[in-house]
Write an enzyme that holds these catalytic residues in place. Structure first.
Site, PDB file in Angstrom:
ATOM      1  N   LYS A  14      -7.903   2.025  13.248  1.00 29.69           N
ATOM      2  CA  LYS A  14      -7.259   2.993  12.363  1.00 29.69           C
ATOM      3  C   LYS A  14      -7.120   2.420  10.950  1.00 29.69           C
ATOM      4  O   LYS A  14      -7.425   3.092   9.950  1.00 29.69           O
ATOM      5  CB  LYS A  14      -5.886   3.364  12.916  1.00 29.69           C
ATOM      6  CG  LYS A  14      -5.040   4.237  12.003  1.00 29.69           C
ATOM      7  CD  LYS A  14      -5.661   5.597  11.761  1.00 29.69           C
ATOM      8  CE  LYS A  14      -4.711   6.483  10.973  1.00 29.69           C
ATOM      9  NZ  LYS A  14      -5.330   7.795  10.643  1.00 29.69           N
TER      10      LYS A  14
ATOM     11  N   CYS B 209      -1.668   7.356   4.541  1.00 24.13           N
ATOM     12  CA  CYS B 209      -2.605   6.504   5.283  1.00 24.13           C
ATOM     13  C   CYS B 209      -3.415   5.597   4.357  1.00 24.13           C
ATOM     14  O   CYS B 209      -3.241   4.380   4.359  1.00 24.13           O
ATOM     15  CB  CYS B 209      -3.553   7.366   6.119  1.00 24.13           C
ATOM     16  SG  CYS B 209      -2.757   8.209   7.493  1.00 24.13           S
TER      17      CYS B 209
END
Length: 222
Positions: free
Chosen positions: A18, A72
């Site tokens: 991720k 993110c």
């Protein structure tokens, strides 16, 4: 209920995957952002340059902007850097490039303000109105988390300028902007002195015209 493949791995690799996805995007955006600064220095149209370079079958340069936002891409690379500071040199540099882009945009606005005041000697800096187009961290959403557009607008207002924001995806401004920023619509924005394009919302691209010599376009719309 899941039609895609479920790929098994261990927890450390899954978490790193991720972080890697978002760091990859950050590095590629940093290349585009740095390229836009270089092209400004060399008096080259970065949008035309990227379009031409992307004709190469193995080249796919992303589009530059005022920085990187969201919860993110603007955050995850720092986890890798903090864990392996000596090894994550490229990832750190990309973060620094993207984090520095808002300050570069603000400098471009200051240049336009100076040009405007030189052309209008009867006015002072207190008379100058700056319209900031977009506050979200990417087009056509209402998410303001880690948004460089929001931070740029905030810093301009803190410098004593008359700042107006055009963000069609929200109903009221966040408290962090204070009382010096007004939320206006596109029609009202046309009377501003300086036009700063921060987000390429569909409303800004749909036959909207700005008749001005004082535009700072970080998204290549105008």
């Amino acid at each position: 209920f899941v039609k895609g493949a479920c790929i098994e791995t261990n927890a450390r690799t899954a978490e790193m995957c991720k972080l890697t996805e978002n760091s990859f995007r950050d590095v590629n955006i940093a290349f585009a952002n740095e390229l836009s600064v270089i092209c400004d220095k060399l008096d080259i149209n970065v949008w035309e340059l990227i379009q031409l370079a992307n004709r190469h079958p193995r080249v796919n340069i992303l589009q530059p902007g005022p920085g990187v936002g969201g919860h993110c891409i603007a955050v995850d690379p720092w986890f890798i850097v903090s864990k392996t500071p000596e090894q994550a040199r490229l990832i750190r540099t990309a973060r620094e490039v993207n984090d520095s882009k808002p300050e570069w945009v603000i400098d471009q606005v200051k240049i336009k303000i100076a040009e405007f005041l030189q052309a209008n000697p009867e006015k002072t800096i207190k008379d100058v109105t700056v319209a900031c187009y977009g506050l979200a961290f990417k087009p056509d959403i209402d998410d303001l988390r880690e948004s460089p557009a929001l931070e740029i607008t905030k810093q301009l207002a803190e410098q004593g300028l008359n700042v107006c924001a055009i963000e069609p995806n929200i109903q009221k401004l966040p408290a962090k902007l204070g009382l010096n920023v007004k939320l206006i619509d596109l029609d009202a924005a046309k009377s501003a002195d300086i036009h700063l394009i921060l987000v390429d919302h569909k409303q800004f691209k749909a036959n909207y015209k700005i008749e001005s010599n004082y535009i700072v376009d970080t998204k290549g719309i105008f």
